[in-house]
Design a protein around this motif. Sequence first.
Motif, mmCIF file in Angstrom:
data_model
loop_
_atom_site.group_PDB
_atom_site.id
_atom_site.type_symbol
_atom_site.label_atom_id
_atom_site.label_comp_id
_atom_site.label_asym_id
_atom_site.label_seq_id
_atom_site.Cartn_x
_atom_site.Cartn_y
_atom_site.Cartn_z
ATOM 1 N N GLY A 1 0.833 -1.217 0.000
ATOM 2 C CA GLY A 1 0.000 0.000 0.000
ATOM 3 C C GLY A 1 0.856 1.251 0.000
ATOM 4 N N ALA A 2 2.132 1.094 -0.409
ATOM 5 C CA ALA A 2 3.081 2.183 -0.190
ATOM 6 C C ALA A 2 3.167 3.179 -1.344
ATOM 7 C CB ALA A 2 4.463 1.593 0.081
ATOM 8 N N LEU A 3 2.563 2.841 -2.500
ATOM 9 C CA LEU A 3 2.650 3.809 -3.609
ATOM 10 C C LEU A 3 1.815 5.049 -3.321
ATOM 11 C CD1 LEU A 3 2.712 1.576 -6.814
ATOM 12 C CD2 LEU A 3 4.577 2.868 -5.780
ATOM 13 N N SER A 4 0.961 4.951 -2.284
ATOM 14 C CA SER A 4 0.154 6.118 -1.934
ATOM 15 C C SER A 4 1.026 7.261 -1.422
ATOM 16 C CB SER A 4 -0.912 5.752 -0.913
ATOM 17 O OG SER A 4 -0.282 5.271 0.235
ATOM 18 N N ILE A 5 2.266 6.970 -1.071
ATOM 19 C CA ILE A 5 3.132 8.085 -0.666
ATOM 20 C C ILE A 5 3.362 9.020 -1.850
ATOM 21 C CG2 ILE A 5 5.351 6.900 -1.102
ATOM 22 C CD1 ILE A 5 5.764 8.716 1.759
ATOM 23 N N LEU A 6 3.325 8.451 -3.062
ATOM 24 C CA LEU A 6 3.514 9.298 -4.244
ATOM 25 C C LEU A 6 2.168 9.896 -4.656
ATOM 26 C CD1 LEU A 6 5.937 7.035 -6.277
ATOM 27 C CD2 LEU A 6 6.502 9.078 -4.968
ATOM 28 N N GLU A 7 1.165 9.029 -4.749
ATOM 29 C CA GLU A 7 -0.175 9.500 -5.130
ATOM 30 C C GLU A 7 -1.169 8.353 -5.056
ATOM 31 O OE1 GLU A 7 -2.189 9.926 -8.500
ATOM 32 O OE2 GLU A 7 -1.973 12.106 -8.728
#
Length: 417
Positions: free
Chosen positions: A255-261
């Motif tokens: 779920g870490a791509l949410s740091i980018l968007e």
Amino acid sequence: MEIPLRPESELQFPHPFKEILGLIQIAAKQAGVTRLALVGGAVRDCLINYNKITKIQKIHDFDFVVEGSPIKLSDLLLEKFTSKRVSNFRIHQKYQTIELSIDRIKINIATARKEQYNKSGFNPEVSPTTIEEDLYRRDFTINAIAFEPKTQQLIDPYNGINAIRSKQLILIHSRSIEEDPTRIIRAARYAARLNFQLSSESISQIKSTLSLWPWGSVHNEPFPHALSTRMRMELNLLFNKEPWESCLELLQEWGALSILEGGLQVDKRWKRRIHWGIRLRVPRLLCFIAGADNPNLLAKQLQLPTSEQKVMEEFFDLKSYLSNLKIKEEHSSPIFWCKILESRKWSKESICIAICFGVNSWEKLLKWYLKWRHIKSPKSAAELISSGWEAGPSLGAEISRLRYQEIETLEDSKYHR
Ligand code: ATP
């Protein structure tokens, strides 16, 4: 489990490095450096090789940490190694760090330091400390092992050797991600490259920290400047030096791509875009962020070079233009596409990104890029002038007409072959 302390010879440093290590030790003693240790990737990779955990490619850089300043040491190193052997010498006064290559082997020497993060994601305040305490500022336990050549001892306060044996990536402390979110990208890089598992506590830390993102003082602001720079550097390493597919799969799984968007976290088409990007020689990072809900904003937040931000804006504009275009019969003609795509509103790079993205009519864009744009008028301006044409706009229009005719003839002949 008892952890054996291994002598340096057993750590199997590459041969040319052994002589360099000996001379660095002598120079350190002469410079009054009280303690010197090798730390980070070189120690980790030697231990991985020694324990036959994963096949490591060549070790390419060696990080040293010293108690005391490395600046005087650097003068002595320049004396000991002839100028032929030394290159890329640089001093960073702020962090008391020196960088140099000896026989093309990259060496970094830093003062042992403590880091204090006053604001999440910002650069830390630093102060000198011991080698043992320096290890606390590091990212994963496998990267927080030091080897002190003088005593031939490994210093492993966080059981990094055990983590190597069990192929685990473990964050050193519970505020690690909040202090420096680039560690998320580093986690994916190491996990994919070494084939290690991120520990469940570390995954929980990523998830719980990201659920509060953007946190603290950066609320409602883009990334702080220093974080953008580090994030972009980590992403460039991920795309250019690592098995990027596995890295992105892991980031999405955590779920870490949410740091980018948020849009990239749910994006299912990045593989297609990047594979096309490789074929069309477009930077992989650009192809990746093209899938964001707002790629322009993300390109700005990551402080991509201005030329790349412009490409992103053009891509976005072309994509909106094409999605509003009502496709009619005449739109199948190559001339229609040549006229649109050669209006110079959009650069070649932005057209390539649109192809990678799979915009409406992307096949036409691909044909234009690979074929139509290279087709020239069968008669040059000089030939037309010698047959009676006068220089001027009508000559230009005639050259275009002949070129379009040529493109259509070639297309027709393809279908009637
Ligand atoms: P490789 O070069 O093989 O990717 P490395 O471990 O040498 O691995 P570097 O990026 O050169 O990676 O960093 C050297 C060391 O500095 C790391 O091993 C780690 O201990 C520390 N380090 C680097 N970046 C961070 C970070 N963002 N947070 C904490 N520690 C870090």
